[in-house]
Design an enzyme around this catalytic site. Structure first.
Site, PDB file in Angstrom:
ATOM      1  N   ASP A  50      -4.962   2.084  10.837  1.00  0.00           N
ATOM      2  CA  ASP A  50      -6.360   1.731  11.095  1.00  0.00           C
ATOM      3  C   ASP A  50      -6.449   1.266  12.550  1.00  0.00           C
ATOM      4  O   ASP A  50      -6.583   2.085  13.457  1.00  0.00           O
ATOM      5  CB  ASP A  50      -6.799   0.672  10.079  1.00  0.00           C
ATOM      6  CG  ASP A  50      -8.254   0.251  10.218  1.00  0.00           C
ATOM      7  OD1 ASP A  50      -9.041   1.020  10.776  1.00  0.00           O
ATOM      8  OD2 ASP A  50      -8.613  -0.854   9.765  1.00  0.00           O
ATOM      9  N   PHE A  62     -14.101   2.741   4.251  1.00  0.00           N
ATOM     10  CA  PHE A  62     -13.100   1.979   3.509  1.00  0.00           C
ATOM     11  C   PHE A  62     -12.665   2.773   2.286  1.00  0.00           C
ATOM     12  O   PHE A  62     -13.471   3.099   1.421  1.00  0.00           O
ATOM     13  CB  PHE A  62     -13.617   0.605   3.105  1.00  0.00           C
ATOM     14  CG  PHE A  62     -12.484  -0.317   2.768  1.00  0.00           C
ATOM     15  CD1 PHE A  62     -11.755  -0.942   3.776  1.00  0.00           C
ATOM     16  CD2 PHE A  62     -12.107  -0.519   1.453  1.00  0.00           C
ATOM     17  CE1 PHE A  62     -10.675  -1.755   3.467  1.00  0.00           C
ATOM     18  CE2 PHE A  62     -11.029  -1.334   1.143  1.00  0.00           C
ATOM     19  CZ  PHE A  62     -10.309  -1.951   2.153  1.00  0.00           C
ATOM     20  N   GLY A  68       0.773  -1.243   0.000  1.00  0.00           N
ATOM     21  CA  GLY A  68       0.000   0.000   0.000  1.00  0.00           C
ATOM     22  C   GLY A  68       0.799   1.284   0.000  1.00  0.00           C
ATOM     23  O   GLY A  68       0.292   2.336  -0.394  1.00  0.00           O
TER      24      GLY A  68
HETATM   25  P1  IMP Z   1      -3.997  -1.829  10.827  1.00  0.00           P
HETATM   26  O1  IMP Z   1      -2.986  -2.868  11.194  1.00  0.00           O
HETATM   27  O2  IMP Z   1      -5.384  -2.186  11.282  1.00  0.00           O
HETATM   28  O3  IMP Z   1      -3.613  -0.428  11.250  1.00  0.00           O
HETATM   29  O4  IMP Z   1      -4.143  -1.842   9.270  1.00  0.00           O
HETATM   30  C1  IMP Z   1      -3.247  -1.263   8.474  1.00  0.00           C
HETATM   31  C2  IMP Z   1      -3.348  -1.880   7.088  1.00  0.00           C
HETATM   32  O5  IMP Z   1      -4.692  -2.265   6.757  1.00  0.00           O
HETATM   33  C3  IMP Z   1      -2.972  -0.836   6.079  1.00  0.00           C
HETATM   34  O6  IMP Z   1      -1.600  -0.881   5.800  1.00  0.00           O
HETATM   35  C4  IMP Z   1      -3.815  -1.199   4.883  1.00  0.00           C
HETATM   36  O7  IMP Z   1      -3.128  -2.132   4.076  1.00  0.00           O
HETATM   37  C5  IMP Z   1      -5.029  -1.870   5.444  1.00  0.00           C
HETATM   38  N1  IMP Z   1      -6.205  -0.954   5.503  1.00  0.00           N
HETATM   39  C6  IMP Z   1      -6.800  -0.442   6.601  1.00  0.00           C
HETATM   40  N2  IMP Z   1      -7.830   0.346   6.282  1.00  0.00           N
HETATM   41  C7  IMP Z   1      -7.914   0.349   4.934  1.00  0.00           C
HETATM   42  C8  IMP Z   1      -8.788   1.003   3.990  1.00  0.00           C
HETATM   43  O8  IMP Z   1      -9.708   1.771   4.317  1.00  0.00           O
HETATM   44  N3  IMP Z   1      -8.535   0.742   2.685  1.00  0.00           N
HETATM   45  C9  IMP Z   1      -7.534  -0.078   2.258  1.00  0.00           C
HETATM   46  N4  IMP Z   1      -6.690  -0.689   3.100  1.00  0.00           N
HETATM   47  C10 IMP Z   1      -6.873  -0.491   4.432  1.00  0.00           C
HETATM   48 MG    MG Z   2      -0.903  -2.047   3.915  1.00  0.00          MG
END
Ligand code: IMP
Ligand code: MG
Length: 198
Positions: free
Chosen positions: A97, A146, A38
């Site tokens: 996130d 999202f 990403g």
């Molecule tokens: P976390 O570990 O929950 O903070 O998630 C982080 C990862 O989840 C990011 O690097 C993204 O790859 C993915 N992610 C979280 N939210 C979104 C979104 O709204 N769209 C796309 N990818 C997301």
């Molecule tokens: Mg990611």
């Protein structure tokens, strides 16, 4: 798709992030550690604004499975990392996130003898954090929706959009339906194949 951040707004945000990072790190060499997949667009834009010496490497993290929009089990791959001893490291990810990805990666990087380890994300979702850690630099706080584009995907699609869009419920449902149909077609073909041989 609804545009949340236009390409110009994103660009202004990256300018601001680059200035903030250099204000803290000064002119010292910086080792960027981007999180695949990403962060690729963000890393490409950020390093071209970070005046002064920069090295780039990548790690891989994934917490999403196919058409899920909520995180699953976290998987990390760090085998591409160079020796970080004595380096000023900046971990760069697309979005914060739950924060579990950033927290796990910071813990891993913290064990490698770096002089400093900081973190930067383009986006932080409001009200979603499940960890105490916060990124040192945040481009934009966004609502809990999202989002796709500018590197972020849904089931592998939409990373190429030059803007950040909110994926509607209908688009999420359509992608899921297409995947179910593809899976059915593949298993029907496999059955036919087995019948043919039998
Ligand atoms: P976390 O570990 O929950 O903070 O998630 C982080 C990862 O989840 C990011 O690097 C993204 O790859 C993915 N992610 C979280 N939210 C979104 C979104 O709204 N769209 C796309 N990818 C997301
Ligand atoms: Mg990611």
């Amino acid at each position: 798709m609804r545009v949340l951040l236009s390409s110009d707004e994103l660009s202004a945000g990256i300018d601001r992030l680059a200035t903030e990072v250099r204000a803290v790190v000064g002119g010292r060499p910086l080792t960027i550690v981007g999180v695949l997949t990403g962060s690729i667009v963000l890393v490409a834009d950020l390093i071209r604004r970070l005046e002064g010496p920069v090295q780039v490497s990548m790690v891989w993290a994934s917490s999403y499975r196919g058409t899920a929009t909520r995180p699953g089990e976290l998987e990390l791959r760090l085998d591409l990392l160079p020796d970080l001893t004595g380096q000023d490291v900046l971990l760069v990810d697309d979005i914060f996130d739950t924060g579990r990805t950033l927290e796990a990666l910071l813990e891993e990087l913290g064990r490698r003898g770096a002089a400093s380890v900081r973190s930067l994300v383009l986006l932080a979702k409001e009200g979603r954090a499940e960890v105490a850690t916060r990124p040192d630099f945040v481009g934009f706080d966004i609502p809990d929706e999202f989002v796709v584009g500018y590197g972020l995907d849904f089931d592998g699609a939409w990373r190429h959009l030059p803007y950040l869009g909110v994926l509607g419920e209908d688009e999420i449902a359509a992608t899921r339906a297409a995947q179910v149909a593809a899976t059915r077609a593949a298993s029907a073909a496999a059955c036919q194949d087995a019948d043919g041989r039998g």
